[in-house]
Motif scaffolding. Structure first.
Motif, PDB file in Angstrom:
ATOM      1  N   GLN A   1     -46.471  26.585  39.630  1.00 18.70           N
ATOM      2  CA  GLN A   1     -47.365  25.685  38.453  1.00 18.70           C
ATOM      3  C   GLN A   1     -48.616  24.515  39.947  1.00 18.70           C
ATOM      4  OE1 GLN A   1     -43.830  23.069  37.136  1.00 18.70           O
ATOM      5  NE2 GLN A   1     -45.024  23.729  35.414  1.00 18.70           N
ATOM      6  N   LEU A   2     -49.262  24.163  39.373  1.00 17.53           N
ATOM      7  CA  LEU A   2     -50.679  24.410  40.079  1.00 17.53           C
ATOM      8  C   LEU A   2     -50.237  21.975  40.610  1.00 17.53           C
ATOM      9  CD1 LEU A   2     -52.997  24.002  41.413  1.00 17.53           C
ATOM     10  CD2 LEU A   2     -54.217  23.208  39.514  1.00 17.53           C
ATOM     11  N   THR A   3     -50.581  21.929  41.950  1.00 18.53           N
ATOM     12  CA  THR A   3     -50.549  20.429  42.600  1.00 18.53           C
ATOM     13  C   THR A   3     -51.811  20.268  43.068  1.00 18.53           C
ATOM     14  OG1 THR A   3     -48.020  20.392  43.689  1.00 18.53           O
ATOM     15  CG2 THR A   3     -49.332  19.169  43.754  1.00 18.53           C
ATOM     16  N   TYR A   4     -52.545  18.977  42.247  1.00 18.23           N
ATOM     17  CA  TYR A   4     -54.432  19.099  42.155  1.00 18.23           C
ATOM     18  C   TYR A   4     -54.326  17.771  42.971  1.00 18.23           C
ATOM     19  CZ  TYR A   4     -59.181  18.955  40.833  1.00 18.23           C
ATOM     20  OH  TYR A   4     -60.085  19.593  40.764  1.00 18.23           O
ATOM     21  N   LEU A   5     -55.229  17.758  43.735  1.00 18.18           N
ATOM     22  CA  LEU A   5     -55.984  16.780  44.114  1.00 18.18           C
ATOM     23  C   LEU A   5     -57.173  16.440  43.594  1.00 18.18           C
ATOM     24  CD1 LEU A   5     -56.398  13.135  44.571  1.00 18.18           C
ATOM     25  CD2 LEU A   5     -56.196  14.316  47.233  1.00 18.18           C
TER      26      LEU A   5
ATOM     27  N   THR B   1     -62.925  16.257  36.069  1.00 18.82           N
ATOM     28  CA  THR B   1     -64.111  16.823  35.630  1.00 18.82           C
ATOM     29  C   THR B   1     -62.858  18.951  35.250  1.00 18.82           C
ATOM     30  OG1 THR B   1     -65.768  16.194  34.933  1.00 18.82           O
ATOM     31  CG2 THR B   1     -65.717  18.128  34.009  1.00 18.82           C
ATOM     32  N   LEU B   2     -63.304  19.449  36.587  1.00 12.10           N
ATOM     33  CA  LEU B   2     -62.880  20.362  36.800  1.00 12.10           C
ATOM     34  C   LEU B   2     -61.131  20.241  36.784  1.00 12.10           C
ATOM     35  CD1 LEU B   2     -62.281  23.663  37.824  1.00 12.10           C
ATOM     36  CD2 LEU B   2     -62.071  22.465  40.603  1.00 12.10           C
ATOM     37  N   GLY B   3     -60.305  19.608  37.250  1.00 18.84           N
ATOM     38  CA  GLY B   3     -58.790  19.394  37.385  1.00 18.84           C
ATOM     39  C   GLY B   3     -58.383  19.438  35.002  1.00 18.84           C
ATOM     40  N   SER B   4     -59.090  18.091  34.939  1.00 16.73           N
ATOM     41  CA  SER B   4     -58.886  18.364  33.039  1.00 16.73           C
ATOM     42  C   SER B   4     -58.874  19.207  32.466  1.00 16.73           C
ATOM     43  CB  SER B   4     -59.619  16.888  33.067  1.00 16.73           C
ATOM     44  OG  SER B   4     -60.986  16.869  32.839  1.00 16.73           O
ATOM     45  N   THR B   5     -60.113  20.326  32.696  1.00 21.13           N
ATOM     46  CA  THR B   5     -60.592  21.530  32.454  1.00 21.13           C
ATOM     47  C   THR B   5     -58.878  22.291  32.679  1.00 21.13           C
ATOM     48  OG1 THR B   5     -62.796  21.006  32.286  1.00 21.13           O
ATOM     49  CG2 THR B   5     -62.323  23.554  31.873  1.00 21.13           C
TER      50      THR B   5
ATOM     51  N   VAL C   1     -48.811  22.882  34.773  1.00 18.46           N
ATOM     52  CA  VAL C   1     -49.190  21.962  35.997  1.00 18.46           C
ATOM     53  C   VAL C   1     -47.888  21.797  35.862  1.00 18.46           C
ATOM     54  CG1 VAL C   1     -49.832  19.271  35.486  1.00 18.46           C
ATOM     55  CG2 VAL C   1     -52.116  21.243  34.008  1.00 18.46           C
ATOM     56  N   ARG C   2     -48.303  21.180  37.449  1.00 19.47           N
ATOM     57  CA  ARG C   2     -46.459  20.480  38.123  1.00 19.47           C
ATOM     58  C   ARG C   2     -47.456  19.293  38.017  1.00 19.47           C
ATOM     59  NH1 ARG C   2     -45.808  18.065  42.969  1.00 19.47           N
ATOM     60  NH2 ARG C   2     -43.758  17.951  43.313  1.00 19.47           N
ATOM     61  N   ALA C   3     -48.958  18.615  38.541  1.00 19.97           N
ATOM     62  CA  ALA C   3     -48.601  17.737  39.006  1.00 19.97           C
ATOM     63  C   ALA C   3     -50.189  17.650  39.042  1.00 19.97           C
ATOM     64  CB  ALA C   3     -48.032  16.789  40.611  1.00 19.97           C
ATOM     65  N   LEU C   4     -50.911  16.730  38.948  1.00 22.47           N
ATOM     66  CA  LEU C   4     -52.382  16.740  38.870  1.00 22.47           C
ATOM     67  C   LEU C   4     -53.006  15.315  39.049  1.00 22.47           C
ATOM     68  CD1 LEU C   4     -54.193  18.085  35.566  1.00 22.47           C
ATOM     69  CD2 LEU C   4     -53.617  19.692  38.114  1.00 22.47           C
ATOM     70  N   VAL C   5     -53.702  14.786  40.096  1.00 22.64           N
ATOM     71  CA  VAL C   5     -54.193  13.458  40.121  1.00 22.64           C
ATOM     72  C   VAL C   5     -55.960  13.761  40.232  1.00 22.64           C
ATOM     73  CG1 VAL C   5     -54.437  11.059  42.295  1.00 22.64           C
ATOM     74  CG2 VAL C   5     -52.340  13.105  42.057  1.00 22.64           C
TER      75      VAL C   5
ATOM     76  N   LEU D   1     -52.139  11.902  36.483  1.00 22.04           N
ATOM     77  CA  LEU D   1     -52.684  10.365  36.869  1.00 22.04           C
ATOM     78  C   LEU D   1     -54.353  10.354  36.718  1.00 22.04           C
ATOM     79  CD1 LEU D   1     -51.845   7.846  37.921  1.00 22.04           C
ATOM     80  CD2 LEU D   1     -51.559   9.374  40.059  1.00 22.04           C
ATOM     81  N   VAL D   2     -54.496   9.515  36.642  1.00 22.44           N
ATOM     82  CA  VAL D   2     -55.511   9.203  36.206  1.00 22.44           C
ATOM     83  C   VAL D   2     -56.389   7.804  36.895  1.00 22.44           C
ATOM     84  CG1 VAL D   2     -57.936   8.825  34.888  1.00 22.44           C
ATOM     85  CG2 VAL D   2     -56.370   9.907  34.373  1.00 22.44           C
ATOM     86  N   ILE D   3     -56.790   7.371  38.219  1.00 25.22           N
ATOM     87  CA  ILE D   3     -57.209   6.562  38.436  1.00 25.22           C
ATOM     88  C   ILE D   3     -58.789   6.732  38.546  1.00 25.22           C
ATOM     89  CG2 ILE D   3     -56.817   5.686  41.084  1.00 25.22           C
ATOM     90  CD1 ILE D   3     -55.370   7.653  42.087  1.00 25.22           C
ATOM     91  N   GLY D   4     -58.811   4.913  38.026  1.00 29.03           N
ATOM     92  CA  GLY D   4     -60.549   4.595  38.211  1.00 29.03           C
ATOM     93  C   GLY D   4     -59.797   2.751  39.163  1.00 29.03           C
ATOM     94  N   ASN D   5     -61.672   2.688  39.280  1.00 27.34           N
ATOM     95  CA  ASN D   5     -61.954   1.575  40.259  1.00 27.34           C
ATOM     96  C   ASN D   5     -62.959   0.786  39.540  1.00 27.34           C
ATOM     97  OD1 ASN D   5     -62.877   0.511  42.758  1.00 27.34           O
ATOM     98  ND2 ASN D   5     -63.759   2.109  43.577  1.00 27.34           N
ATOM     99  N   ALA D   6     -62.193  -0.445  39.993  1.00 24.59           N
ATOM    100  CA  ALA D   6     -63.155  -0.958  38.786  1.00 24.59           C
ATOM    101  C   ALA D   6     -64.764  -1.907  39.372  1.00 24.59           C
ATOM    102  CB  ALA D   6     -61.931  -2.261  38.897  1.00 24.59           C
ATOM    103  N   GLY D   7     -64.493  -1.045  40.329  1.00 24.46           N
ATOM    104  CA  GLY D   7     -65.533  -1.664  41.614  1.00 24.46           C
ATOM    105  C   GLY D   7     -66.641  -0.135  41.563  1.00 24.46           C
ATOM    106  N   ASP D   8     -66.311   1.151  41.051  1.00 26.57           N
ATOM    107  CA  ASP D   8     -67.479   2.452  41.012  1.00 26.57           C
ATOM    108  C   ASP D   8     -68.719   1.666  40.834  1.00 26.57           C
ATOM    109  OD1 ASP D   8     -67.667   4.851  41.426  1.00 26.57           O
ATOM    110  OD2 ASP D   8     -65.859   5.616  41.382  1.00 26.57           O
ATOM    111  N   PRO D   9     -69.133   2.472  41.557  1.00 26.30           N
ATOM    112  CA  PRO D   9     -70.731   2.756  41.467  1.00 26.30           C
ATOM    113  C   PRO D   9     -71.111   4.260  40.946  1.00 26.30           C
ATOM    114  CG  PRO D   9     -70.768   2.749  43.692  1.00 26.30           C
ATOM    115  CD  PRO D   9     -69.643   2.716  43.105  1.00 26.30           C
ATOM    116  N   VAL D  10     -70.134   4.888  41.143  1.00 27.02           N
ATOM    117  CA  VAL D  10     -70.535   6.512  40.264  1.00 27.02           C
ATOM    118  C   VAL D  10     -70.378   6.848  39.485  1.00 27.02           C
ATOM    119  CG1 VAL D  10     -70.739   8.965  41.173  1.00 27.02           C
ATOM    120  CG2 VAL D  10     -70.445   7.058  42.911  1.00 27.02           C
ATOM    121  N   THR D  11     -68.908   6.503  39.429  1.00 20.91           N
ATOM    122  CA  THR D  11     -68.007   6.995  38.056  1.00 20.91           C
ATOM    123  C   THR D  11     -67.411   5.359  37.724  1.00 20.91           C
ATOM    124  OG1 THR D  11     -66.186   7.518  39.515  1.00 20.91           O
ATOM    125  CG2 THR D  11     -67.305   9.459  38.772  1.00 20.91           C
TER     126      THR D  11
END
Length: 520
Positions: free
Chosen positions: A227-231, A238-242, A251-255, A454-464
């Motif tokens: 299975q795939l472990t991916y960061l 987008t690539l990982g969720s696709t 899928v083993r683990a996706l960050v 695992l989906v990570i978001g940044n409260a002050g991310d200027p790009v995403t």
């Protein structure tokens, strides 16, 4: 890194936002990619990876960098994947990858496959960089494997936009306001599209996220992982969720760190990024003013930037770097400001570069702008811009195209609302309208059947912006949201809280509580 159509446009007002390989000719690629699909295509077969020891080369390259004291061994590899998955037994293209392994691994789990974003960022370079920076707890359990996706770096690179055109992209008016300026932006976009169509023809439709996700599954098999472990960072989400949508049971683990919003239409994404960038510049200005020693840009850094833009428009600013003949236009100023928003550690460098440019020396601006565009010291470019255009446009649904007159109206409207980045972001909506290639839109993604993602978001991310991570986690059936209250682009492994949560997930498959928030 995320270089979307909107972001590259925000910088230039025009774009969408270690080893070499020989690529097949455009005629061969076009023939394979355009052949009629068989009614029941055979399953693709994973090819072996031809590894070679490249430890001495990479170790010399990273010598002195933080993390280079680690006892790492590097291998470079090459394998083949189908050009077209409609004909998986047909013509192939090469993929280049790098594997890093820490000496003394114990209880090895497998490979951690990484992608830095873009699209167009080199996964091989990212593999090296992350081997130097990831926590040793992770390195003791995983090999770090980075691959250049199809069309990128040393994996059949898309190369069709001339260097002088890229120089003009960066130098062009970043805030087109008049009809004539908008016309010039459209014309330069068309020039790049025409050059790529002439070079590759129908083969441009080969470089898609969907096919790269399929490539990644073959790489997983070639690496010997069940299975795939991916960061994945930024576009890498987008690539990982696709991948998870296509192969949920593999899928083993996706960050997915700094997630790109899967729900926004092009208008929404472009405007959200423009707004987030403006907010980041405001934070940069406040940080400068708060300096105990005083801000070198004066009490109003925003006004200082506007004055510098006017100065560069009146007379482009020369560089004191020996041998540098370029002069900084307003486009270079905005590109440098944009580049520094990816990481707050670049803010002091931006402050000094802006102050030096006001005094007549632009070399600091070019030092920031050049890495973002992929420009090298000898004046050549990596294929970052070419691949970004090709992949973004091949992924875009033609039905989402924004009419030209609407783009013009949005440029005027957003130019007022988002002074530095609005007009350029709007112009970027036009780019894929003139791109001549077959499209394979990224699918809607719920990844039903996948384990926790695992989906990570940044409260002050200027790009995403954070809303993208929130939407991604909500869309994925097994999505788990982790929020970092920091600034800059991406979060792992920047703080103890985020690092601990991700490490536990990668190593022990223990996901954090959905909705966990980590302090800045």
């Amino acid at each position: 890194m995320r270089l979307s159509r909107g972001l590259l446009a925000a910088a230039s007002g025009l774009l969408v936002a270690v080893s070499g390989c020989t690529s097949p000719s455009s005629e061969e690629t076009a023939a394979a990619s355009s052949a009629p699909a068989p009614s029941a295509p055979a399953e693709p077969v994973a090819a072996d990876i031809a590894w070679r020891d490249c430890d001495a080369e990479i170790s010399q390259f990273v010598a002195g960098a933080p993390g280079s004291e680690r006892d790492l061994a590097f291998e470079c590899g090459r394998t083949e994947v189908p050009i077209s998955y409609d004909e998986p037994q047909g013509e192939t293209l090469p993929l280049f990858l790098v594997r890093a392994r820490l000496a003394g691994q114990t209880d090895r789990i497998g490979s951690l496959v990484v992608n830095p974003g873009g699209p167009g960022g080199s996964g091989a370079d990212a593999g090296v960089a992350l081997a130097l920076s990831l926590p040793e707890d992770v390195l003791r359990r995983f090999d770090v494997v980075g691959f250049d996706p199809r069309g990128v770096g040393a994996s059949t690179p898309v190369e069709c936009v001339p260097a002088e055109v890229k120089d003009r992209f960066v130098a062009a008016e970043p805030r087109p306001a008049t009809p004539e300026q908008v016309d010039e932006a459209f014309a330069l976009t068309r020039e790049a599209a025409d050059a790529c169509a002439a070079e590759y023809g129908e083969a441009l439709g080969t470089f898609t996220t969907v096919d790269t996700a399929r490539d990644m599954d073959l790489l997983r098999q070639s690496l010997g992982d069940e299975q795939l472990t991916y960061l994945g960072y930024s576009y890498g989400t987008t690539l990982g969720s696709t991948y998870a949508e296509l192969f949920p049971d593999r899928v083993r683990a996706l960050v997915l760190d700094a997630a790109v919003d899967p729900d926004d239409d092009p208008r929404g994404e472009a405007e959200a990024q423009a707004a987030a960038l403006e907010a980041s510049v405001d934070a940069f200005a406040a940080d400068c003013v708060a300096l105990v020693s005083g801000c070198p840009l004066g009490p109003e850094p925003r006004r200082s930037i506007e004055e510098l833009l006017a100065q560069a428009a009146a007379a482009p600013i020369p560089s004191a770097l020996p041998g540098e003949t370029r002069q900084a236009t307003p486009g270079v100023v905005v590109y440098a400001v944009l580049a520094a928003q990816y990481d707050t550690s670049s803010w002091p460098q931006l402050t000094q570069a802006l102050a030096a440019a006001r005094a007549g020396d632009s070399q600091g601006l070019f030092a920031l702008a050049d890495p973002l565009s992929g420009r090298l010291a000898d004046g050549s470019y990596t294929n970052l811009i070419d691949a970004n255009l090709a992949i973004n446009c091949a992924d875009t649904d033609p039905a989402s195209a924004v009419p030209e007159e609407e783009v013009r109206a949005l440029a005027a409207e957003w130019g007022q609302r988002y002074p530095l980045f609005g007009a350029g972001s709007a112009i970027g909506l036009h780019t894929c309208s003139v791109w001549e290639a077959e499209r394979t839109p990224v699918p809607e993604r719920d990844a039903e059947g996948a384990p926790p993602v695992l989906v990570i978001g940044n409260a002050g991310d200027p790009v995403t912006p954070l809303s993208g991570a929130q939407d991604m986690a909500e869309d994925l059936t097994s999505g788990v949201l982790l929020t970092w209250e920091g600034r800059g682009h991406t979060a792992y492994p920047k703080t103890d809280c985020v690092t601990a949560a991700v490490n536990a997930y990668l190593i022990d498959l223990v996901a954090p509580q959905d909705g966990l928030t980590c302090p800045a």
